[in-house]
Design an enzyme around this catalytic site. Structure first.
Site, PDB file in Angstrom:
ATOM      1  N   THR A  55       2.373  45.234 -14.422  1.00  0.00           N
ATOM      2  CA  THR A  55       1.630  44.031 -14.055  1.00  0.00           C
ATOM      3  C   THR A  55       2.607  43.094 -13.338  1.00  0.00           C
ATOM      4  OG1 THR A  55       2.248  42.812 -16.043  1.00  0.00           O
ATOM      5  CG2 THR A  55       0.288  44.241 -16.202  1.00  0.00           C
TER       6      THR A  55
ATOM      7  N   THR B 277       5.078  38.194 -32.548  1.00  0.00           N
ATOM      8  CA  THR B 277       5.663  36.880 -32.288  1.00  0.00           C
ATOM      9  C   THR B 277       5.496  35.957 -33.490  1.00  0.00           C
ATOM     10  OG1 THR B 277       5.277  34.877 -30.985  1.00  0.00           O
ATOM     11  CG2 THR B 277       3.445  36.372 -31.131  1.00  0.00           C
ATOM     12  N   ASP B 278       6.379  34.962 -33.575  1.00  0.00           N
ATOM     13  CA  ASP B 278       6.225  33.944 -34.625  1.00  0.00           C
ATOM     14  C   ASP B 278       5.038  33.019 -34.335  1.00  0.00           C
ATOM     15  OD1 ASP B 278       7.299  32.534 -32.456  1.00  0.00           O
ATOM     16  OD2 ASP B 278       8.934  31.619 -33.587  1.00  0.00           O
ATOM     17  N   GLU B 279       4.497  33.092 -33.094  1.00  0.00           N
ATOM     18  CA  GLU B 279       3.418  32.164 -32.738  1.00  0.00           C
ATOM     19  C   GLU B 279       2.137  32.447 -33.512  1.00  0.00           C
ATOM     20  OE1 GLU B 279       3.184  31.222 -28.536  1.00  0.00           O
ATOM     21  OE2 GLU B 279       5.272  31.765 -28.265  1.00  0.00           O
TER      22      GLU B 279
ATOM     23  N   TYR C 102      -3.197  33.428 -26.478  1.00  0.00           N
ATOM     24  CA  TYR C 102      -2.104  34.412 -26.593  1.00  0.00           C
ATOM     25  C   TYR C 102      -1.816  34.722 -28.058  1.00  0.00           C
ATOM     26  CZ  TYR C 102       2.742  36.023 -27.101  1.00  0.00           C
ATOM     27  OH  TYR C 102       3.870  36.711 -27.493  1.00  0.00           O
TER      28      TYR C 102
ATOM     29  N   ALA D  12      -3.522  34.125 -30.716  1.00  0.00           N
ATOM     30  CA  ALA D  12      -4.671  34.703 -31.429  1.00  0.00           C
ATOM     31  C   ALA D  12      -4.796  36.194 -31.121  1.00  0.00           C
ATOM     32  CB  ALA D  12      -5.949  33.964 -31.041  1.00  0.00           C
TER      33      ALA D  12
ATOM     34  N   LYS E 239      -2.323  38.186 -30.280  1.00  0.00           N
ATOM     35  CA  LYS E 239      -1.224  38.885 -30.965  1.00  0.00           C
ATOM     36  C   LYS E 239      -1.541  38.995 -32.462  1.00  0.00           C
ATOM     37  CE  LYS E 239       2.177  40.215 -29.544  1.00  0.00           C
ATOM     38  NZ  LYS E 239       2.575  41.511 -28.918  1.00  0.00           N
TER      39      LYS E 239
ATOM     40  N   ASN F  59      11.349  32.745 -29.893  1.00  0.00           N
ATOM     41  CA  ASN F  59      11.504  32.769 -28.425  1.00  0.00           C
ATOM     42  C   ASN F  59      12.791  33.470 -28.019  1.00  0.00           C
ATOM     43  OD1 ASN F  59       9.609  30.514 -28.945  1.00  0.00           O
ATOM     44  ND2 ASN F  59       9.688  30.312 -26.731  1.00  0.00           N
TER      45      ASN F  59
ATOM     46  N   ARG G 244       0.757  20.891 -22.148  1.00  0.00           N
ATOM     47  CA  ARG G 244      -0.029  22.117 -22.316  1.00  0.00           C
ATOM     48  C   ARG G 244      -1.163  21.843 -23.304  1.00  0.00           C
ATOM     49  NH1 ARG G 244       3.545  26.985 -24.537  1.00  0.00           N
ATOM     50  NH2 ARG G 244       3.848  27.495 -22.342  1.00  0.00           N
TER      51      ARG G 244
HETATM   52  P1  NAD Z   1       6.662  40.488 -20.482  1.00  0.00           P
HETATM   53  O1  NAD Z   1       5.412  39.790 -20.066  1.00  0.00           O
HETATM   54  O2  NAD Z   1       7.945  40.187 -19.819  1.00  0.00           O
HETATM   55  O3  NAD Z   1       6.450  42.079 -20.350  1.00  0.00           O
HETATM   56  C1  NAD Z   1       5.263  42.718 -20.728  1.00  0.00           C
HETATM   57  C2  NAD Z   1       5.301  44.124 -20.143  1.00  0.00           C
HETATM   58  O4  NAD Z   1       4.092  44.795 -20.562  1.00  0.00           O
HETATM   59  C3  NAD Z   1       5.316  44.148 -18.614  1.00  0.00           C
HETATM   60  O5  NAD Z   1       6.258  45.105 -18.168  1.00  0.00           O
HETATM   61  C4  NAD Z   1       3.915  44.567 -18.244  1.00  0.00           C
HETATM   62  O6  NAD Z   1       3.857  45.286 -17.023  1.00  0.00           O
HETATM   63  C5  NAD Z   1       3.538  45.439 -19.428  1.00  0.00           C
HETATM   64  N1  NAD Z   1       2.082  45.515 -19.634  1.00  0.00           N
HETATM   65  C6  NAD Z   1       1.211  44.478 -19.667  1.00  0.00           C
HETATM   66  N2  NAD Z   1      -0.035  44.947 -19.858  1.00  0.00           N
HETATM   67  C7  NAD Z   1       0.064  46.292 -19.979  1.00  0.00           C
HETATM   68  C8  NAD Z   1      -0.865  47.323 -20.215  1.00  0.00           C
HETATM   69  N3  NAD Z   1      -2.173  47.066 -20.365  1.00  0.00           N
HETATM   70  N4  NAD Z   1      -0.424  48.602 -20.302  1.00  0.00           N
HETATM   71  C9  NAD Z   1       0.886  48.871 -20.138  1.00  0.00           C
HETATM   72  N5  NAD Z   1       1.818  47.934 -19.908  1.00  0.00           N
HETATM   73  C10 NAD Z   1       1.410  46.661 -19.823  1.00  0.00           C
HETATM   74  O7  NAD Z   1       6.738  40.253 -22.047  1.00  0.00           O
HETATM   75  P2  NAD Z   1       8.026  40.104 -22.981  1.00  0.00           P
HETATM   76  O8  NAD Z   1       8.455  38.691 -22.996  1.00  0.00           O
HETATM   77  O9  NAD Z   1       8.986  41.181 -22.638  1.00  0.00           O
HETATM   78  O10 NAD Z   1       7.358  40.404 -24.400  1.00  0.00           O
HETATM   79  C11 NAD Z   1       7.310  41.747 -24.908  1.00  0.00           C
HETATM   80  C12 NAD Z   1       6.637  41.730 -26.269  1.00  0.00           C
HETATM   81  O11 NAD Z   1       7.370  40.884 -27.149  1.00  0.00           O
HETATM   82  C13 NAD Z   1       5.212  41.163 -26.249  1.00  0.00           C
HETATM   83  O12 NAD Z   1       4.432  41.934 -27.121  1.00  0.00           O
HETATM   84  C14 NAD Z   1       5.360  39.737 -26.757  1.00  0.00           C
HETATM   85  O13 NAD Z   1       4.192  39.322 -27.403  1.00  0.00           O
HETATM   86  C15 NAD Z   1       6.520  39.900 -27.727  1.00  0.00           C
HETATM   87  N6  NAD Z   1       7.346  38.699 -27.952  1.00  0.00           N
HETATM   88  C16 NAD Z   1       7.863  38.016 -26.881  1.00  0.00           C
HETATM   89  C17 NAD Z   1       8.689  36.906 -27.113  1.00  0.00           C
HETATM   90  C18 NAD Z   1       9.336  36.149 -25.969  1.00  0.00           C
HETATM   91  O14 NAD Z   1      10.041  35.153 -26.215  1.00  0.00           O
HETATM   92  N7  NAD Z   1       9.175  36.574 -24.721  1.00  0.00           N
HETATM   93  C19 NAD Z   1       8.978  36.505 -28.425  1.00  0.00           C
HETATM   94  C20 NAD Z   1       8.411  37.223 -29.491  1.00  0.00           C
HETATM   95  C21 NAD Z   1       7.612  38.338 -29.232  1.00  0.00           C
HETATM   96  P1  TYD Z   2       7.577  29.185 -22.899  1.00  0.00           P
HETATM   97  O1  TYD Z   2       8.873  29.654 -22.326  1.00  0.00           O
HETATM   98  O2  TYD Z   2       6.333  29.306 -22.067  1.00  0.00           O
HETATM   99  O3  TYD Z   2       7.412  29.926 -24.302  1.00  0.00           O
HETATM  100  P2  TYD Z   2       6.350  29.643 -25.506  1.00  0.00           P
HETATM  101  O4  TYD Z   2       5.234  28.836 -24.989  1.00  0.00           O
HETATM  102  O5  TYD Z   2       5.911  31.022 -25.851  1.00  0.00           O
HETATM  103  O6  TYD Z   2       7.140  28.978 -26.594  1.00  0.00           O
HETATM  104  O7  TYD Z   2       7.735  27.657 -23.290  1.00  0.00           O
HETATM  105  C1  TYD Z   2       8.758  27.219 -24.167  1.00  0.00           C
HETATM  106  C2  TYD Z   2       8.532  25.750 -24.410  1.00  0.00           C
HETATM  107  O8  TYD Z   2       8.779  25.049 -23.188  1.00  0.00           O
HETATM  108  C3  TYD Z   2       7.101  25.404 -24.789  1.00  0.00           C
HETATM  109  O9  TYD Z   2       7.130  24.320 -25.726  1.00  0.00           O
HETATM  110  C4  TYD Z   2       6.465  24.951 -23.490  1.00  0.00           C
HETATM  111  C5  TYD Z   2       7.635  24.306 -22.762  1.00  0.00           C
HETATM  112  N1  TYD Z   2       7.612  24.392 -21.283  1.00  0.00           N
HETATM  113  C6  TYD Z   2       7.804  23.245 -20.516  1.00  0.00           C
HETATM  114  O10 TYD Z   2       7.981  22.135 -21.051  1.00  0.00           O
HETATM  115  N2  TYD Z   2       7.809  23.379 -19.167  1.00  0.00           N
HETATM  116  C7  TYD Z   2       7.602  24.566 -18.550  1.00  0.00           C
HETATM  117  O11 TYD Z   2       7.596  24.618 -17.292  1.00  0.00           O
HETATM  118  C8  TYD Z   2       7.403  25.734 -19.357  1.00  0.00           C
HETATM  119  C9  TYD Z   2       7.167  27.068 -18.718  1.00  0.00           C
HETATM  120  C10 TYD Z   2       7.419  25.596 -20.725  1.00  0.00           C
END
Ligand code: NAD
Ligand code: TYD
Length: 369
Positions: free
Chosen positions: A37, A134-136, A160, A162, A164, A189, A305
């Site tokens: 994606t 996620t912790d969310e 998101y 909900a 997860k 995060n 947000r």
């Molecule tokens: P990301 O958005 O960077 O990557 C998601 C990946 O999933 C992408 O490569 C995308 O192409 C792929 N994808 C999306 N829909 C798909 C589908 N239908 N089939 C196959 N592939 C698909 O996300 P991320 O930040 O790397 O997060 C990875 C996981 O970790 C997620 O499940 C997220 O909920 C969880 N998570 C993320 C964070 C964070 O801080 N980013 C923290 C805690 C948990």
């Molecule tokens: P984000 O990186 O989107 O992660 P999450 O919403 O999953 O915690 O955002 C981290 C925090 O930063 C969140 O409180 C929203 C805030 N934020 C901003 O203030 N400005 C921005 O442009 C973005 C993307 C996030």
């Protein structure tokens, strides 16, 4: 020797996990299934893509037939499920994709592994489905509340979180009902290399380099608990190796920061980098504020947000006590490595930030009146 299927392995955390796993367990087979994606990028896997133990499939986790065939063909015994729609802001403007991938997609995967591992009996006793969450899912905390533990009530607030939460419940139900061997980790995060520049930390770094406003939602006093992405990969490794079947483990950084403080910190670190390394001004001639030593002038408070969670924090006792898990990276070292990575990899972030993403982001941000 394990045969892993990593869903979402071309995304931010998935790709870092694949790098970590292949470095740590070079004998293991690692198969990535990713739909590519907007958030997925095959370039994130460049450094491993030629290894004989690596295989990539572009496809959707909802394609049960494809998943079943991958499981059989590669004799997969361990599935690590990262694939998801992951950005809260996108879930607010367009929740459907989150329901489709995070809930229906996860359920399709569960059906496929049940069929091949339990019904057909491939690795019936030795399989593992690890679900990355996620912790969310626990909702939001007030300043004085204790951090989220594994027994905190689920109270997701965004589409998101909900979606997860629903996927976590489905994973739990497949364990309880069918005996599928599952574990789940709920992480705070993440930050680090290959982080898509729509999330706060990479957005701030790249916008400084492009001399664009740094949007701070609301008052900027919302708190997140930041973990370096390789420490998340280590945490998942520990859960896969030592976690009890059917259990959930919280993984966090013990590293709470208010958004505005983190943005100011990044501005200050970037000002120092540009002051110490004069070649950066040549490489990034557009970055006028940081070249002047004043990246903070880009900070712009914007509309908050919708439904913005105030604070997340992880109580890491269970993963410490049961798995011996501790993050290795301090925030100081992790954020420094991250800044260096973005400074050295502008080809990567310029490519992922082209056209469609820029147009989407321009529609999202309205400067606060
Ligand atoms: P990301 O958005 O960077 O990557 C998601 C990946 O999933 C992408 O490569 C995308 O192409 C792929 N994808 C999306 N829909 C798909 C589908 N239908 N089939 C196959 N592939 C698909 O996300 P991320 O930040 O790397 O997060 C990875 C996981 O970790 C997620 O499940 C997220 O909920 C969880 N998570 C993320 C964070 C964070 O801080 N980013 C923290 C805690 C948990
Ligand atoms: P984000 O990186 O989107 O992660 P999450 O919403 O999953 O915690 O955002 C981290 C925090 O930063 C969140 O409180 C929203 C805030 N934020 C901003 O203030 N400005 C921005 O442009 C973005 C993307 C996030």
């Amino acid at each position: 020797m394990k045969h892993l299927l990593v869903t979402g392995g071309a995304g931010f955390i998935g790709a870092n996990f694949v790098h970590y796993w292949m470095k740590t367990y070079p004998q293991d087979v690692v198969v990535v299934l990713d739909a590519l994606t907007y958030a997925g990028n095959f370039a994130n896997l460049d450094s491993v893509s030629d290894l004989p133990t690596f295989k990539f499939y572009q496809g959707d986790i909802s394609d049960t037939h494809l998943v079943e065939n991958i499981l059989r063909e590669h004799r997969i015994d361990t599935l690590v499920h990262f694939a998801a729609e992951s950005h809260v802001d996108r879930s607010i403007s367009g929740p459907d994709a989150f329901i489709q991938t995070n809930i229906i997609g996860t359920h399709s995967l569960l059906k496929a592994v049940k069929k091949v591992w339990l019904d057909e009996g491939l690795h019936r006793e030795t399989h593992r489905f690890h679900h990355v969450s996620t912790d969310e899912v626990y909702g939001t905390l007030e300043a004085e509340d204790p951090a989220f533990s594994e027994t905190s009530q689920y109270a997701p607030n965004s589409p998101y979180s909900a979606s997860k939460a629903a996927s976590d419940h489905l994973v739990r139900a497949y364990h309880h009902t069918y005996g599928l061997q599952v574990t789940t980790s709920n992480c705070s995060n993440n930050y680090g290399p290959y982080h898509f520049p729509e999330k706060l930390i990479p957005l701030v770094i790249t916008n400084i380099l492009l001399n664009q406003p740094l949007p701070i939602y609301g008052d900027g006093r919302q708190i997140r608990d930041w973990l370096y992405v390789e420490d998340h990969a280590r945490g998942i490794e520990q859960v896969i190796q030592k976690g009890q079947l059917g259990e959930c483990y919280n993984i966090g950084g013990i590293n709470e920061w208010a958004n505005i403080d983190i943005v100011k910190l990044i501005c200050d670190l970037m000002n120092c980098e540009f002051a110490e390394n004069t070649s950066l001004a040549t490489k990034y001639p557009q970055a006028l504020s940081v070249i002047k030593g004043n990246a903070q002038e880009l900070i712009t408070f914007v509309q908050d947000r919708a439904g913005h969670d105030r604070r997340y924090a992880i109580d890491p006792k269970k993963s410490n006590n049961e798995l011996g898990y501790q993050p290795l990276e301090s925030f100081e070292t992790g954020i420094y490595k991250t800044l260096q990575w973005y400074l050295n990899n502008d080809c990567w972030w310029r490519a992922v930030m082209d056209g469609s993403y820029r147009k989407w982001i321009a529609q999202q941000y309205r400067t606060a009146e």
